[in-house]
Design an enzyme around this catalytic site. Structure first.
Site, PDB file in Angstrom:
ATOM      1  CB  CYS A   2      -0.888   0.017   1.221  1.00 51.66           C
ATOM      2  SG  CYS A   2      -1.893  -1.452   1.360  1.00 51.66           S
ATOM      3  NE  ARG A  27       5.024   1.238  -1.158  1.00 50.93           N
ATOM      4  CZ  ARG A  27       6.031   1.142  -0.299  1.00 50.93           C
ATOM      5  NH1 ARG A  27       7.182   1.705  -0.582  1.00 50.93           N
ATOM      6  NH2 ARG A  27       5.902   0.499   0.844  1.00 50.93           N
ATOM      7  CD1 TRP A  74      -0.502  -5.671  -3.757  1.00 52.41           C
ATOM      8  CD2 TRP A  74      -0.664  -6.750  -1.806  1.00 52.41           C
ATOM      9  NE1 TRP A  74      -0.078  -6.969  -3.953  1.00 52.41           N
ATOM     10  CE2 TRP A  74      -0.173  -7.655  -2.774  1.00 52.41           C
ATOM     11  CE3 TRP A  74      -0.850  -7.215  -0.498  1.00 52.41           C
ATOM     12  CZ2 TRP A  74       0.139  -8.979  -2.490  1.00 52.41           C
ATOM     13  CZ3 TRP A  74      -0.548  -8.532  -0.214  1.00 52.41           C
ATOM     14  CH2 TRP A  74      -0.058  -9.399  -1.211  1.00 52.41           C
ATOM     15  CG  ASN A 100       0.643   2.263   3.708  1.00 48.61           C
ATOM     16  OD1 ASN A 100      -0.436   2.332   3.140  1.00 48.61           O
ATOM     17  ND2 ASN A 100       1.752   2.774   3.207  1.00 48.61           N
ATOM     18  N   GLY A 101      -0.176  -1.082   6.580  1.00 45.66           N
ATOM     19  CA  GLY A 101       0.123  -1.991   7.691  1.00 45.66           C
ATOM     20  C   GLY A 101      -1.080  -2.857   8.010  1.00 45.66           C
ATOM     21  CD  GLU A 482      17.700 -12.843  -8.250  1.00 44.64           C
ATOM     22  OE1 GLU A 482      17.118 -13.453  -7.349  1.00 44.64           O
ATOM     23  OE2 GLU A 482      17.315 -11.746  -8.661  1.00 44.64           O
ATOM     24  CE  LYS A 486      14.507 -10.863 -10.420  1.00 49.16           C
ATOM     25  NZ  LYS A 486      15.043 -10.337  -9.184  1.00 49.16           N
ATOM     26  CD  GLU A 489      10.602 -11.248  -9.529  1.00 50.49           C
ATOM     27  OE1 GLU A 489       9.885 -10.737  -8.661  1.00 50.49           O
ATOM     28  OE2 GLU A 489      11.837 -11.191  -9.496  1.00 50.49           O
ATOM     29  CG  HIS A 505      19.970 -37.029  -6.469  1.00 47.47           C
ATOM     30  ND1 HIS A 505      20.276 -38.317  -6.081  1.00 47.47           N
ATOM     31  CD2 HIS A 505      21.150 -36.408  -6.701  1.00 47.47           C
ATOM     32  CE1 HIS A 505      21.594 -38.452  -6.039  1.00 47.47           C
ATOM     33  NE2 HIS A 505      22.139 -37.308  -6.414  1.00 47.47           N
ATOM     34  CE  LYS A 604      11.609  -2.602  -5.817  1.00 49.94           C
ATOM     35  NZ  LYS A 604      12.384  -3.647  -6.515  1.00 49.94           N
TER      36      LYS A 604
HETATM   37  C1  F6R Z   1      12.195 -10.281  -6.571  1.00 49.33           C
HETATM   38  C2  F6R Z   1      12.127  -9.389  -5.442  1.00 49.33           C
HETATM   39  C3  F6R Z   1      11.681  -9.947  -4.146  1.00 49.33           C
HETATM   40  C4  F6R Z   1      12.383  -9.234  -2.987  1.00 49.33           C
HETATM   41  C5  F6R Z   1      11.806  -9.719  -1.654  1.00 49.33           C
HETATM   42  C6  F6R Z   1      12.531  -9.095  -0.475  1.00 49.33           C
HETATM   43  O1  F6R Z   1      12.695  -9.635  -7.701  1.00 49.33           O
HETATM   44  O2  F6R Z   1      12.402  -8.227  -5.553  1.00 49.33           O
HETATM   45  O3  F6R Z   1      11.874 -11.315  -4.068  1.00 49.33           O
HETATM   46  O4  F6R Z   1      13.741  -9.489  -3.055  1.00 49.33           O
HETATM   47  O5  F6R Z   1      10.452  -9.395  -1.573  1.00 49.33           O
HETATM   48  O6  F6R Z   1      12.433  -7.710  -0.512  1.00 49.33           O
HETATM   49  P1  F6R Z   1      13.440  -6.783   0.247  1.00 49.33           P
HETATM   50  O7  F6R Z   1      14.770  -6.963  -0.353  1.00 49.33           O
HETATM   51  O8  F6R Z   1      12.888  -5.396   0.040  1.00 49.33           O
HETATM   52  O9  F6R Z   1      13.425  -7.196   1.690  1.00 49.33           O
END
Ligand code: F6R
Length: 609
Positions: A2, A27, A74, A100-101, A482, A486, A489, A505, A604
């Protein structure tokens, strides 16, 4: 997740609120709304979907006034709907709040308020805040006092902005475990949950602390500490470029941010080698304390967790300190072995990830020193850690983390070198040499970005797949995780990663004609082993995309597509090899018609558990 904005001043509020909400879009959200004061009343507009829809509605309804609040939601409690979109109001519609929260005790508060005659119109936890303020305001018609009284009843996390039709031009804000920043610009006062929403108006901001409260008016801002005393604000100057929120000629923020990575490497390393010695003063630990460290935990989520996997290889390899990497949501609920000589490294781009924060608090309670690695100045992770390194990525807008990841990897590499230095495991000239080679990776990344034709070719070959497997060994395994994250997502193509030695395995059963296997096959002590895994995959019809070291012609015999990266030591291969994987994920997502910057269902900053 949010986002909150608020403005009170001499200008029309709606365009400022809408622009602020647009800047918070990155976000992740599913509905949006504003409340603007006008002629002794509040004018509310809510819409599901994008801020564009809200902007049209605000224009059609000619929402006028110079003081208001806005929100992007959100969904957590209650589905995305107009009724659940913020702002939420009191029964009489004269008080509006954005939040927010999560208000954890909202069920009992709601029951109590309903029993007292309050009528609720949404399923959200937030709405109780509006009714609590209404109750308190009825007793004492003073918005500051009413907000304080309301929050004393609330458990959980909140960033709150409140307006009242009876107090024209005033916005009251407060927070607990959810960020709020405030700034005074020439045309009035602004508040937001993220500095990006007010940076075009002012660069001098106050990051509110837990329990603090502020009353904004066109003439100024009055700050109160948690005890209710008027205080002086601590001003932080933000020195990012304003164009951080612009795409700068790139088709999307993700590509722009991938291209910023050479700069991130340089900025993160600037000033770190002084007279041949590593300097990380922010760590706030003496050499003696560092020398005593006998166990490291890296705690993080998602991409930041993957940066931790890379760090484990470096810290154990160089400093010889046992290092565990754990997702914060697991760490916080088990009983890890922590002693006063344990160092916990919390990695978080946003600095506000709920699980990571909870893990930090838990670790500190148990006596560990906690060191934060974050991208956001003054963020909760920065404030609650004993020391902090800022990753210098600057604001990251695309939901998928790229430049922040590289900033984290470089910062963690510095930390590993520092630990090796303090523990006497490396000589000064070795450290200098490695530091120089680390700095050189900026140029290597530039070279990778200057020709992406091999990536584009591989993306075309993968775009119609339903699933993909990423494999590697050692550093390559960490990079694979990673790469797979990527891809899934942002392209919604199912992908998983495995240490290549695990293929036999289980995962090898997946392989079939044309199944994409993306392998990290850069030069390393386990290169030959990876080649064996490629041969096994090829024998089962898999289509191999290999990320390999420039000059390696042998690899062409085993791979259908080869993406070359410059030769670096294995310890730095995460920096070079992850860049083509970022580009590959993005290109596949673009070919599949996905919204690269704002993938579905993702936010985000994950500020709730
Ligand atoms: C993926 C991504 C997320 C964040 C995760 C942790 O591209 O960005 O997996 O890495 O939500 O977020 P932070 O680093 O803000 O704690």
């Amino acid at each position: 997740m949010c986002g909150i904005v608020g403005y009170t001043g001499s200008a029309a509020a709606s365009p400022i609120l809408i622009e602020g909400l647009r800047r918070l879009e990155y976000r992740g959200y599913d509905s949006a709304g504003v409340a603007v004061q006008r002629d002794g009343a509040l004018h509310l507009v809510h819409r599901t979907g994008k801020v564009d829809g809200l902007a049209q509605a605000v224009e059609q309804e000619q929402v006028a006034g110079t003081c208001g609040i806005g929100h992007t939601r959100w969904a957590t409690h209650g589905r995305p709907s107009t009724a659940n979109a913020h702002p939420h109001t009191s029964c009489d519609g004269r008080i509006a709040v954005v939040h927010n929260g999560i208000i954890e005790n909202f069920v009992e508060l709601r029951e109590e308020l309903e029993a007292a005659g309050h009528t609720f119109t949404s399923q959200t936890d937030t709405e109780v805040a509006a009714h609590l303020v209404e109750e308190a305001y009825a007793e004492q018609p003073d918005l500051v006092a009413a907000v304080r009284a309301a929050t004393q009843r609330m458990a959980g996390a909140y960033g709150l902005a409140v307006v009242c039709a009876d107090e024209p031009g005033t916005i009251v804000v407060t927070r607990k475990d959810s960020p709020i920043v405030i700034g005074m610009a020439p045309d009035g006062a602004r508040v937001a949950s993220d500095v990006i929403a007010l940076i075009d108006a002012t660069r001098d901001v106050t990051v509110m602390g837990d329990g603090e409260l502020a009353a904004l008016s066109p003439d100024g801002i009055v700050y109160y500490d948690a005890a209710g005393r008027v205080t002086e604000p601590k001003i932080t100057h933000i020195d990012w470029d304003v164009d951080v929120a612009e795409k700068g000629g790139y088709p999307d923020f993700m590509l722009k941010e991938i291209h910023e990575q050479p700069r991130v490497i340089r900025d993160t390393l600037a000033g770190r080698l002084v007279n041949g010695t590593l300097a990380i003063d922010e760590l706030d630990l003496s050499v003696e304390e560092l020398n005593l460290i006998d166990r490291v935990y890296v705690i993080a989520c998602g991409t930041s967790y993957h940066a931790g996997l890379i760090a484990k290889n470096l810290i154990e390899g160089w400093a010889r300190i046992p290092t565990e990497v754990e997702v914060a949501s697991e760490f916080r609920y088990r009983n890890p072995i922590i002693t006063p000589t344990t160092l916990v490294v919390a990695v978080s781009q946003s600095g506000e990830t709920a699980d990571t924060l909870a893990a930090i608090r838990d670790a500190r309670c148990k006596g560990a020193k906690v060191f934060g690695i974050t991208n956001v100045i003054g963020s909760p992770v920065a404030r609650e850690s004993d020391g902090v390194i800022y990753t210098k990525a600057n604001k990251e807008i695309a939901v998928a983390s790229t430049k922040s990841f590289l900033g984290q990897v470089v910062s963690l590499t510095l930390l590993a070198l520092l630990l090796a230095q303090v523990k006497g495991k490396m000589r000064t000239n070795q450290i200098r040499l490695l530091f120089r080679e680390l700095a050189d990776t900026a140029e290597h990344v530039e070279a990778i970005l200057s020709d992406t034709s091999a990536v584009e070719e591989a993306a075309l070959a993968c775009k119609d797949a339903v699933s993909a497997l990423f494999i590697g060994r050692g550093m390559g395994a960490a990079i694979s995780y990673e790469g797979a994250l990527k891809l899934k997502e942002i392209s919604y193509l199912h992908a998983e990663a495995y240490a290549a030695g695990e293929m036999k395995h289980g995962p090898i059963a997946l392989l079939d004609d044309g199944f994409p296997v993306i392998a990290i096959a850069t030069q390393s002590p386990v290169y030959d082993k990876v080649i064996s895994n490629l041969q096994e995959s090829k024998a089962r019809g898999a289509m191999i995309v290999a990320v390999a070291t420039e000059g390696d012609e042998e690899i062409r015999k085993h791979a259908d597509h080869v993406i070359y990266v410059p030769k670096v030591r294995d310890c730095f291969s995460a920096i070079t090899a992850s860049v083509p994987l970022q580009l590959l994920a993005r290109s596949i997502a673009v070919l599949r018609g996905c919204n690269v910057d704002q993938p579905r269902n993702l936010a985000k900053s994950v500020t709730v558990e």
